[in-house]
Design a protein around this motif. Structure first.
Motif, PDB file in Angstrom:
ATOM      1  N   UNK A 133       0.833  -1.201   0.000  1.00 37.56           N
ATOM      2  CA  UNK A 133       0.000   0.000   0.000  1.00 37.56           C
ATOM      3  C   UNK A 133       0.871   1.255   0.000  1.00 37.56           C
ATOM      4  N   UNK A 134       2.047   1.133  -0.570  1.00 38.65           N
ATOM      5  CA  UNK A 134       2.896   2.298  -0.768  1.00 38.65           C
ATOM      6  C   UNK A 134       3.769   2.665   0.408  1.00 38.65           C
ATOM      7  N   UNK A 151       2.619   3.686   3.434  1.00 44.53           N
ATOM      8  CA  UNK A 151       2.021   4.641   4.368  1.00 44.53           C
ATOM      9  C   UNK A 151       1.971   4.023   5.755  1.00 44.53           C
ATOM     10  N   UNK A 152       2.078   4.863   6.757  1.00 46.96           N
ATOM     11  CA  UNK A 152       2.023   4.423   8.145  1.00 46.96           C
ATOM     12  C   UNK A 152       0.635   4.717   8.706  1.00 46.96           C
ATOM     13  N   UNK A 153       0.069   3.733   9.402  1.00 47.05           N
ATOM     14  CA  UNK A 153      -1.190   3.920  10.111  1.00 47.05           C
ATOM     15  C   UNK A 153      -0.845   4.039  11.587  1.00 47.05           C
ATOM     16  N   UNK A 154      -1.056   5.214  12.145  1.00 43.82           N
ATOM     17  CA  UNK A 154      -0.620   5.511  13.497  1.00 43.82           C
ATOM     18  C   UNK A 154      -1.716   5.298  14.528  1.00 43.82           C
ATOM     19  N   UNK A 188       5.799  11.677   1.879  1.00 44.82           N
ATOM     20  CA  UNK A 188       4.495  11.401   2.475  1.00 44.82           C
ATOM     21  C   UNK A 188       4.025  12.650   3.214  1.00 44.82           C
ATOM     22  N   UNK A 213      -2.501   9.747   7.610  1.00 44.25           N
ATOM     23  CA  UNK A 213      -1.853   9.768   6.308  1.00 44.25           C
ATOM     24  C   UNK A 213      -2.730  10.484   5.289  1.00 44.25           C
ATOM     25  N   UNK A 221       0.953  10.117  -0.723  1.00 47.27           N
ATOM     26  CA  UNK A 221       2.351   9.775  -0.957  1.00 47.27           C
ATOM     27  C   UNK A 221       2.700  10.003  -2.420  1.00 47.27           C
ATOM     28  N   UNK A 238       1.513   7.866  -5.434  1.00 42.12           N
ATOM     29  CA  UNK A 238       1.626   6.421  -5.202  1.00 42.12           C
ATOM     30  C   UNK A 238       0.492   5.894  -4.326  1.00 42.12           C
ATOM     31  N   UNK A 239       0.091   6.673  -3.340  1.00 41.43           N
ATOM     32  CA  UNK A 239      -0.974   6.226  -2.447  1.00 41.43           C
ATOM     33  C   UNK A 239      -1.724   7.434  -1.897  1.00 41.43           C
ATOM     34  N   UNK A 240      -2.993   7.213  -1.627  1.00 38.86           N
ATOM     35  CA  UNK A 240      -3.835   8.289  -1.134  1.00 38.86           C
ATOM     36  C   UNK A 240      -4.566   7.821   0.111  1.00 38.86           C
TER      37      UNK A 240
END
Lengths: 113, 116
Positions: A97-98, A100-103, B33, B45, B48, B55-57
């Motif tokens: 998923x690229x 991304x961090x889920x905090x 990011x 988030x 990105x 790349x990502x949303x």
């Protein structure tokens, strides 16, 4: 949808003792978990990480434990120092998923001298 | 110092206005990011970019947009600002795209946006 939860908003510990910060997650797709530390007026700073295929990772005074069956991870700081006082965030990451961090919401740790 | 720079540090503006936040990643990092930290929310988030391409949303509002330029710096544009957009906005960078590899991200100091 809170995929990563830190249920304790704050924790107070005596200097020299162990600090245990907890984190629960609901998404079993996470490949990696990371802990970040944040001081006021600064960005989060990477602390330690653990792959989902491991159950423990250690770096100096910091150890992260992962219990996949319980979807729970914890950060142990031993011994705690006043300079450790900060907000600690745990985060999950899914590779495809690229990155991304889920905090989680964060836990404010206060280490008292 | 993470090596990620963000400008401005603070921004105060009025509702309905438009602002641009800027981020320069660490040298050599191709991914950028954007995250938002509101008072009542953790770090969320937003979006990105990797080497100029989206790349990502995440849950980014339609009023918000971003881009990454050929020199790899990134800008986050926030328009028709509302009171609820007041937050800390962080930029992070990493070497890789995050696809298939572990991906540590380095965060900048953030931009504090206040909408009055």
């Amino acid at each position: 949808d809170q995929q990563v939860k830190q249920n304790s908003p704050s924790l107070s510990v005596q200097e020299g003792r162990i600090s245990i910060l907890n984190c629960d997650y609901t998404n079993s797709m996470f490949d990696y978990f990371l802990w970040y530390k944040k001081y006021p007026a600064e960005g989060p700073t990477f602390l330690i990480s653990i792959s989902s295929i491991k159950d423990k990772n250690e770096d100096g005074r910091f150890t992260v434990f992962l219990n996949k069956s319980a979807k729970h991870l914890s950060l142990h700081i031993v011994p705690s120092q006043p300079g450790d006082s900060a907000v600690y965030f745990c985060a999950g990451q899914i590779y495809n998923q690229g990155g991304k961090l889920i905090f989680g919401q964060g836990t404010e740790l206060s280490v008292k001298p | 110092d993470s090596g990620v720079t963000q400008t401005p540090k603070h921004l105060i503006t009025a509702t309905g206005q438009r602002v641009t936040l800027r981020c320069s990643p660490r040298s050599g990092d191709l991914s950028v990011y954007w995250y938002q930290q509101s008072l009542d929310q953790g770090l969320q988030f937003l979006i990105q970019y990797y080497n100029g391409e989206e790349r990502a949303k995440g849950n980014i509002l339609e009023r918000f947009s971003a881009q990454q330029f050929p020199d790899l710096h990134s800008e986050l544009n926030l328009s028709s600002l509302e009171l609820g957009d007041s937050a800390l906005y962080f930029c992070a960078s990493s070497v890789a795209t995050g696809t298939g590899v572990y991906n540590e991200q380095f965060f900048g100091p953030g931009t504090r946006l206040t909408v009055l």
